[in-house]
Scaffold this motif. Structure first.
Motif, short mmCIF file in Angstrom:
data_model
loop_
_atom_site.label_atom_id
_atom_site.label_comp_id
_atom_site.label_asym_id
_atom_site.label_seq_id
_atom_site.Cartn_x
_atom_site.Cartn_y
_atom_site.Cartn_z
N PHE A 160 -2.13 4.72 0.25
CA PHE A 160 -2.82 5.08 1.48
C PHE A 160 -2.27 4.25 2.64
O PHE A 160 -2.17 3.02 2.54
CB PHE A 160 -4.33 4.83 1.33
CG PHE A 160 -4.99 5.65 0.26
CD1 PHE A 160 -5.48 6.92 0.55
CD2 PHE A 160 -5.12 5.16 -1.03
CE1 PHE A 160 -6.09 7.68 -0.43
CE2 PHE A 160 -5.73 5.91 -2.02
CZ PHE A 160 -6.21 7.18 -1.72
N SER A 161 -1.94 4.92 3.72
CA SER A 161 -1.45 4.22 4.91
C SER A 161 -2.63 3.62 5.67
O SER A 161 -3.68 4.24 5.80
CB SER A 161 -0.66 5.16 5.81
OG SER A 161 -1.48 6.23 6.26
N LEU B 276 -5.66 -7.12 2.21
CA LEU B 276 -4.93 -5.85 2.10
C LEU B 276 -3.50 -6.05 1.65
O LEU B 276 -2.92 -5.18 0.98
CB LEU B 276 -4.95 -5.13 3.46
CG LEU B 276 -6.28 -4.54 3.91
CD1 LEU B 276 -6.21 -4.13 5.37
CD2 LEU B 276 -6.67 -3.35 3.04
N ALA B 277 -2.90 -7.19 2.00
CA ALA B 277 -1.51 -7.45 1.62
C ALA B 277 -1.32 -7.48 0.11
O ALA B 277 -0.23 -7.21 -0.40
CB ALA B 277 -1.05 -8.77 2.24
N GLY B 278 -2.39 -7.80 -0.63
CA GLY B 278 -2.29 -7.83 -2.08
C GLY B 278 -2.88 -6.61 -2.76
O GLY B 278 -3.01 -6.59 -3.99
N GLU C 104 -0.89 0.49 2.06
CA GLU C 104 0.32 0.07 2.77
C GLU C 104 -0.04 -0.15 4.24
O GLU C 104 -0.42 0.80 4.94
CB GLU C 104 1.41 1.14 2.68
CG GLU C 104 2.68 0.75 3.43
CD GLU C 104 3.70 1.87 3.49
OE1 GLU C 104 4.72 1.71 4.19
OE2 GLU C 104 3.47 2.93 2.86
N ILE C 105 0.06 -1.38 4.69
CA ILE C 105 -0.26 -1.72 6.08
C ILE C 105 0.90 -1.28 6.97
O ILE C 105 2.00 -1.82 6.88
CB ILE C 105 -0.51 -3.23 6.25
CG1 ILE C 105 -1.60 -3.69 5.28
CG2 ILE C 105 -0.89 -3.55 7.69
CD1 ILE C 105 -1.66 -5.19 5.12
N VAL D 135 -8.37 3.40 8.54
CA VAL D 135 -8.36 2.54 9.72
C VAL D 135 -9.49 1.53 9.58
O VAL D 135 -10.66 1.91 9.41
CB VAL D 135 -8.54 3.35 11.02
CG1 VAL D 135 -8.66 2.41 12.22
CG2 VAL D 135 -7.37 4.30 11.22
N PHE D 136 -9.14 0.25 9.65
CA PHE D 136 -10.14 -0.82 9.68
C PHE D 136 -10.23 -1.33 11.11
O PHE D 136 -9.21 -1.63 11.75
CB PHE D 136 -9.72 -1.97 8.76
CG PHE D 136 -9.77 -1.65 7.29
CD1 PHE D 136 -10.95 -1.78 6.57
CD2 PHE D 136 -8.63 -1.21 6.63
CE1 PHE D 136 -11.00 -1.49 5.21
CE2 PHE D 136 -8.66 -0.91 5.28
CZ PHE D 136 -9.84 -1.05 4.57
#
Length: 347
Positions: A3-4, A22-24, A29-30, A72-73
């Motif tokens: 998920f983007s 989120l990086a882990g 995918e950020i 979107v966060f």
């Protein structure tokens, strides 16, 4: 499936914690990070601890920069998220870490926040006991989620099992919280400067003024309380992050200490992130640093007929970013624990 993801408000404390977690995350995918005054800078220059995201540059926080992502966060000040969300696709999962979509009552919003009211979204505290079960059922397939206020979710998780089981009375509730100043955000404000808080404990929003009070009352109504009342007093203490909430309530007549403890045991027995400690044990904020866990200690003060609940959370992790990602996992059909750690950092 990957998920983007876009994170708005990526230069702040909550945004930075979202990105760290989120990086882990194996399924996210950020792709986009946004800010206001820091727009145009490399993310790593603003959040130097996020070395794995050094390739990202902060862009302006606009509907255009957030459009086209699966998730979107939003980690923005209150009043700013609502301005953006109407421009985003109904198919996009939007998780707001601000206050704009937490309250069902427009009167409560006007009384404690003010400004435009944008309506309530699914509340992102999956473990919260509510009439009929747990709040997580309301997050399945959701596309609009309001992550909780960190103080509010800590107190609500502390009290809701007793309300739901009928072993405590919903009035004359009391909560005193020791909180780290990171909950107030990253902007420079005199009360949160090191010179003001080091070596001191500073109460604020005393006497029913704190904005999280209606959020707590709302959660307790969902748990079964008709007209809950609570005295809520936060105290800034010199730790960068963390909440230690000491919450008390009157025990209903005829209820035994064993019945009281059993209510919390039943509520959280199968929860991956909310743990009731053994009798006689109480948590420290150090035990949850960086983790998506809420640790609860419980005692019955028989002399005064009250239960005492002591709960520790990391306000940036379980209190904000962790709750947001946990809720997003549920909404997307992923394992709820994906990308989130039970383990804190010590010493």
């Amino acid at each position: 499936m990957t998920f983007s993801v876009a994170v708005a408000g990526a230069s702040g404390y909550a945004g930075g914690e979202l990105l760290r977690l989120l990086a882990g995350h194996p399924d996210f995918e950020i792709r986009t990070v946004t800010a206001n005054s820091n727009s145009g800078q490399r993310l790593v220059d603003v959040q130097p601890h996020l070395r794995s995201l050094a390739h990202l540059t902060l862009s302006d926080t606009t509907p255009e920069s957030l459009t086209g992502h699966d998730v979107v966060f939003l980690a923005l000040p209150h009043g700013k998220s609502g301005e953006l969300t109407s421009h985003l696709s109904a198919e996009t999962l939007v998780v707001d870490c601000g206050a704009d979509h937490r309250l069902e009552s427009e009167d409560d919003w006007a009384g404690f926040y003010g400004g435009d009211y944008y309506g309530a979204w699914a509340y992102g505290v999956p473990e919260l006991p509510v009439i009929g079960g747990k709040q997580r059922a309301n997050l399945v397939d959701a596309r609009r989620i309001a992550a909780p206020g960190c103080n509010a979710s800590t107190v609500s998780l502390s009290l809701a099992p007793g309300i739901r089981a009928g072993v405590i009375e919903p009035t004359d509730l009391s909560a005193v919280l020791a909180v780290g100043p990171s909950g107030a955000g990253k902007s420079l404000k005199l009360p949160y400067l090191a010179g003001e808080i080091l070596g001191s404990a500073n109460p604020y929003a005393v006497g029913g003024m704190h904005r999280h009070i209606p959020e707590i009352q709302q959660a307790l109504r969902w748990a079964g309380a008709t007209s809950p009342t609570i005295s809520f007093t936060p105290v800034i203490v010199p730790m960068s992050r963390g909440i230690l909430a000491t919450t008390t309530a009157r025990i209903t007549p005829g209820t035994s200490p064993a019945d009281v403890r059993a209510a919390w045991e039943r509520a959280y027995a199968d929860e991956p992130f909310v743990h009731l400690l053994p009798e006689g044990h109480f948590p420290r904020t150090a035990d949850v640093l960086g983790a998506n866990t809420a640790l609860i200690g419980l005692a019955v003060d028989e002399a005064v007929g009250r239960v005492v609940v002591v709960t520790a959370v990391d306000n940036l992790a379980k209190g904000t970013a962790g709750a947001a990602i946990q809720s997003a996992n549920i909404a997307l059909g992923l394992a709820e624990t994906t990308g989130l750690s039970l383990n804190g950092v010590a010493p």
